[in-house]
Write an enzyme that holds these catalytic residues in place. Sequence first.
Site, PDB file in Angstrom:
ATOM      1  N   ARG A 125       0.901  -1.200  -0.079  1.00  0.00           N
ATOM      2  CA  ARG A 125      -0.203   0.049  -0.065  1.00  0.00           C
ATOM      3  C   ARG A 125       0.849   1.464   0.146  1.00  0.00           C
ATOM      4  O   ARG A 125       0.469   2.329   0.254  1.00  0.00           O
ATOM      5  CB  ARG A 125      -0.923   0.105   1.164  1.00  0.00           C
ATOM      6  CG  ARG A 125      -1.864  -1.482   1.033  1.00  0.00           C
ATOM      7  CD  ARG A 125      -3.243  -0.874   2.085  1.00  0.00           C
ATOM      8  NE  ARG A 125      -4.237  -1.979   1.881  1.00  0.00           N
ATOM      9  CZ  ARG A 125      -4.049  -3.240   2.652  1.00  0.00           C
ATOM     10  NH1 ARG A 125      -3.180  -3.235   3.649  1.00  0.00           N
ATOM     11  NH2 ARG A 125      -4.830  -3.950   2.313  1.00  0.00           N
ATOM     12  N   LYS A 147       4.088  11.929 -10.744  1.00  0.00           N
ATOM     13  CA  LYS A 147       3.282  11.152 -11.487  1.00  0.00           C
ATOM     14  C   LYS A 147       3.856   9.634 -11.761  1.00  0.00           C
ATOM     15  O   LYS A 147       5.122   9.621 -12.275  1.00  0.00           O
ATOM     16  CB  LYS A 147       2.829  11.755 -12.944  1.00  0.00           C
ATOM     17  CG  LYS A 147       1.882  12.930 -12.709  1.00  0.00           C
ATOM     18  CD  LYS A 147       1.415  13.395 -14.291  1.00  0.00           C
ATOM     19  CE  LYS A 147       0.583  14.490 -14.289  1.00  0.00           C
ATOM     20  NZ  LYS A 147       0.441  14.829 -15.612  1.00  0.00           N
ATOM     21  N   GLU A 189      12.318  19.435 -23.630  1.00  0.00           N
ATOM     22  CA  GLU A 189      11.545  19.749 -22.212  1.00  0.00           C
ATOM     23  C   GLU A 189      12.420  20.994 -21.321  1.00  0.00           C
ATOM     24  O   GLU A 189      11.678  21.686 -20.732  1.00  0.00           O
ATOM     25  CB  GLU A 189      11.398  18.559 -21.590  1.00  0.00           C
ATOM     26  CG  GLU A 189      10.816  17.217 -21.996  1.00  0.00           C
ATOM     27  CD  GLU A 189       9.198  17.278 -22.118  1.00  0.00           C
ATOM     28  OE1 GLU A 189       8.492  18.541 -21.666  1.00  0.00           O
ATOM     29  OE2 GLU A 189       8.634  16.486 -22.744  1.00  0.00           O
ATOM     30  N   LYS A 230       9.703  23.056 -12.695  1.00  0.00           N
ATOM     31  CA  LYS A 230       8.505  22.101 -12.743  1.00  0.00           C
ATOM     32  C   LYS A 230       8.063  21.951 -11.227  1.00  0.00           C
ATOM     33  O   LYS A 230       7.037  21.912 -10.907  1.00  0.00           O
ATOM     34  CB  LYS A 230       9.500  20.748 -13.059  1.00  0.00           C
ATOM     35  CG  LYS A 230       8.146  19.547 -12.842  1.00  0.00           C
ATOM     36  CD  LYS A 230       8.078  18.388 -13.821  1.00  0.00           C
ATOM     37  CE  LYS A 230       6.877  17.567 -13.836  1.00  0.00           C
ATOM     38  NZ  LYS A 230       6.820  16.322 -14.455  1.00  0.00           N
ATOM     39  N   GLU A 240      -2.820  18.343 -10.622  1.00  0.00           N
ATOM     40  CA  GLU A 240      -3.383  18.651 -12.185  1.00  0.00           C
ATOM     41  C   GLU A 240      -4.734  19.014 -12.059  1.00  0.00           C
ATOM     42  O   GLU A 240      -5.332  18.389 -12.876  1.00  0.00           O
ATOM     43  CB  GLU A 240      -2.909  17.650 -13.170  1.00  0.00           C
ATOM     44  CG  GLU A 240      -3.084  18.312 -14.621  1.00  0.00           C
ATOM     45  CD  GLU A 240      -2.246  17.268 -15.513  1.00  0.00           C
ATOM     46  OE1 GLU A 240      -1.378  16.807 -15.433  1.00  0.00           O
ATOM     47  OE2 GLU A 240      -2.794  17.468 -16.718  1.00  0.00           O
ATOM     48  N   ARG A 244      -1.043  23.080 -13.500  1.00  0.00           N
ATOM     49  CA  ARG A 244      -0.212  22.247 -14.091  1.00  0.00           C
ATOM     50  C   ARG A 244      -0.277  21.635 -15.461  1.00  0.00           C
ATOM     51  O   ARG A 244       0.879  21.493 -16.061  1.00  0.00           O
ATOM     52  CB  ARG A 244      -0.282  21.060 -13.060  1.00  0.00           C
ATOM     53  CG  ARG A 244       1.107  19.535 -13.219  1.00  0.00           C
ATOM     54  CD  ARG A 244       0.930  18.816 -12.320  1.00  0.00           C
ATOM     55  NE  ARG A 244       1.996  17.781 -12.626  1.00  0.00           N
ATOM     56  CZ  ARG A 244       2.439  16.927 -11.734  1.00  0.00           C
ATOM     57  NH1 ARG A 244       1.896  16.840 -10.487  1.00  0.00           N
ATOM     58  NH2 ARG A 244       3.458  15.898 -12.014  1.00  0.00           N
ATOM     59  N   ASN A 248       2.151  20.916 -20.295  1.00  0.00           N
ATOM     60  CA  ASN A 248       1.870  20.176 -21.609  1.00  0.00           C
ATOM     61  C   ASN A 248       2.124  21.248 -22.815  1.00  0.00           C
ATOM     62  O   ASN A 248       1.373  20.660 -23.950  1.00  0.00           O
ATOM     63  CB  ASN A 248       0.340  19.917 -21.416  1.00  0.00           C
ATOM     64  CG  ASN A 248       0.162  18.866 -20.603  1.00  0.00           C
ATOM     65  OD1 ASN A 248       0.968  17.874 -20.425  1.00  0.00           O
ATOM     66  ND2 ASN A 248      -1.025  18.611 -19.807  1.00  0.00           N
ATOM     67  N   HIS A 251       2.368  19.670 -25.854  1.00  0.00           N
ATOM     68  CA  HIS A 251       2.178  18.383 -25.804  1.00  0.00           C
ATOM     69  C   HIS A 251       0.879  17.737 -26.506  1.00  0.00           C
ATOM     70  O   HIS A 251       0.741  16.504 -26.875  1.00  0.00           O
ATOM     71  CB  HIS A 251       2.142  17.928 -24.383  1.00  0.00           C
ATOM     72  CG  HIS A 251       3.567  17.749 -23.838  1.00  0.00           C
ATOM     73  ND1 HIS A 251       4.592  18.672 -23.452  1.00  0.00           N
ATOM     74  CD2 HIS A 251       4.110  16.563 -23.262  1.00  0.00           C
ATOM     75  CE1 HIS A 251       5.707  18.306 -23.077  1.00  0.00           C
ATOM     76  NE2 HIS A 251       5.305  17.009 -22.918  1.00  0.00           N
ATOM     77  N   HIS A 255       1.535  14.758 -28.722  1.00  0.00           N
ATOM     78  CA  HIS A 255       0.922  13.562 -28.409  1.00  0.00           C
ATOM     79  C   HIS A 255       0.062  13.156 -29.620  1.00  0.00           C
ATOM     80  O   HIS A 255       0.128  11.863 -29.853  1.00  0.00           O
ATOM     81  CB  HIS A 255      -0.144  13.534 -27.207  1.00  0.00           C
ATOM     82  CG  HIS A 255       0.603  13.514 -25.978  1.00  0.00           C
ATOM     83  ND1 HIS A 255       0.110  14.264 -24.880  1.00  0.00           N
ATOM     84  CD2 HIS A 255       1.864  13.080 -25.413  1.00  0.00           C
ATOM     85  CE1 HIS A 255       0.757  14.127 -23.868  1.00  0.00           C
ATOM     86  NE2 HIS A 255       2.004  13.305 -24.196  1.00  0.00           N
ATOM     87  N   HIS A 270       9.455  10.910 -27.845  1.00  0.00           N
ATOM     88  CA  HIS A 270       8.591  11.965 -27.094  1.00  0.00           C
ATOM     89  C   HIS A 270       9.172  13.400 -27.259  1.00  0.00           C
ATOM     90  O   HIS A 270       8.263  14.062 -27.691  1.00  0.00           O
ATOM     91  CB  HIS A 270       8.413  11.521 -25.752  1.00  0.00           C
ATOM     92  CG  HIS A 270       7.690  12.526 -24.978  1.00  0.00           C
ATOM     93  ND1 HIS A 270       6.356  12.829 -25.171  1.00  0.00           N
ATOM     94  CD2 HIS A 270       7.942  13.284 -23.963  1.00  0.00           C
ATOM     95  CE1 HIS A 270       5.651  13.810 -24.380  1.00  0.00           C
ATOM     96  NE2 HIS A 270       7.008  14.168 -23.813  1.00  0.00           N
TER      97      HIS A 270
END
Length: 372
Positions: A125, A147, A189, A230, A240, A244, A248, A251, A255, A270
Amino acid sequence: MGPSRQEIIRVPLGERAYDIVVGRGAIEEAGARIAALGARTVGLVTDGTVADLHAARVSADLEAHGLRVAAVVVPPGEASKSFGQLEAICDALLGAKLERGDVVLALGGGVVGDLAGFAAAILLRGIRLVQAPTTLLAQVDSSVGGKTGINTARGKNLVGAFHQPSLVLADTALLDTLPEREMKAGYAEVAKYGLIGDAGFFRWCEGHWREIFAGGPERDRAVAQSCRAKAAVVVRDEREEGDRALLNLGHTFGHALERAVAYDGARLVHGEAVAIGLALAFRFSSRLGLCPREDAERVAAHLDSVGLPTRIRDVPGAEAFSAADLLAAMGQDKKVKAGELTFILARGIGRSFVARGIDRTEVQAFLDAELA
Ligand code: NAD
Ligand code: MG
């Protein structure tokens, strides 16, 4: 190699606060710092490539500090962010009798960080996670912010958890072995942070990108500045729900392009998709009359001089793309709310903002022009 060569960035998230240690030699503090966290066993997760290059030294240092090491090596590549590898890691670490007070150490790029991070989030957990990012992308982006996750047949990063690390060790010397293409991809980035909210940093990057690649003190400075940028966004909006989304920038288009090549990294990695996405976001902003055309041209010129792609036609096989396909691919993004397209647009370099409810026909016309 002493601690004086490292910069420490604090991420002030209350009881989830942690330090990011940036600099050449940061990984040499792994044993001492993880022992100080009170762990007895370290679940060291890495990929085959990083294992061959860097893992033996890290293991030896952990053991020298009285830590027991249970190592799990996954195959390099995005395909390892899977239920299968997640299960293998959980099984191996439970088999090694990892306990609640122990630590998972993710030594690798974003793939290892996301996968091992998710394992740490769910094992017993939740046990503590230390990120030791070994790609530029992981050092400036994926290792910070909490994340974690894996991919499924239905899409990228669709299963995961927020699980902040207890410590990040970003050793910029490890990037000396990184292939040039991966270095460039991560650099997209870095430039992104300047474009989002720091025109001075973008200007500095324009003048110092060669030293960042060569591994001088400028590299440490770029990684540290990116982590600060960041971290500042993450602290404002950990889960987010608002700001946040600025991260992106580039992105939404990026994407869509990755989807259009079916995530074939041989055609587009990427960071390359992000580079094209950054250039597109600025050209789109300029077309909408939001941003001066000179700023859009400056963004593309810089990415281009670094050797990054800036046009959809730079993607191998782009002749087969249509504006409608790319638009449809954008619609699949998990950040889409109620069918509305959300873009991060810019009023200029360092002046990005979240733009909701963008008209699809505007996007379609822009993409048609880009593809022409
Ligand atoms: P990656 O982890 O696949 O690493 C790229 C390649 O470099 C791999 O082949 C790896 O073996 C190799 N490598 C790693 N370190 C090396 C070194 N020091 N020397 C030589 N080779 C080395 O890819 P990545 O670009 O680091 O990360 C991409 C992943 O990160 C994606 O899955 C993406 O979804 C994820 N990501 C997550 C977040 C987040 O917030 N969690 C943010 C951005 C990206
Ligand atoms: Mg990214």
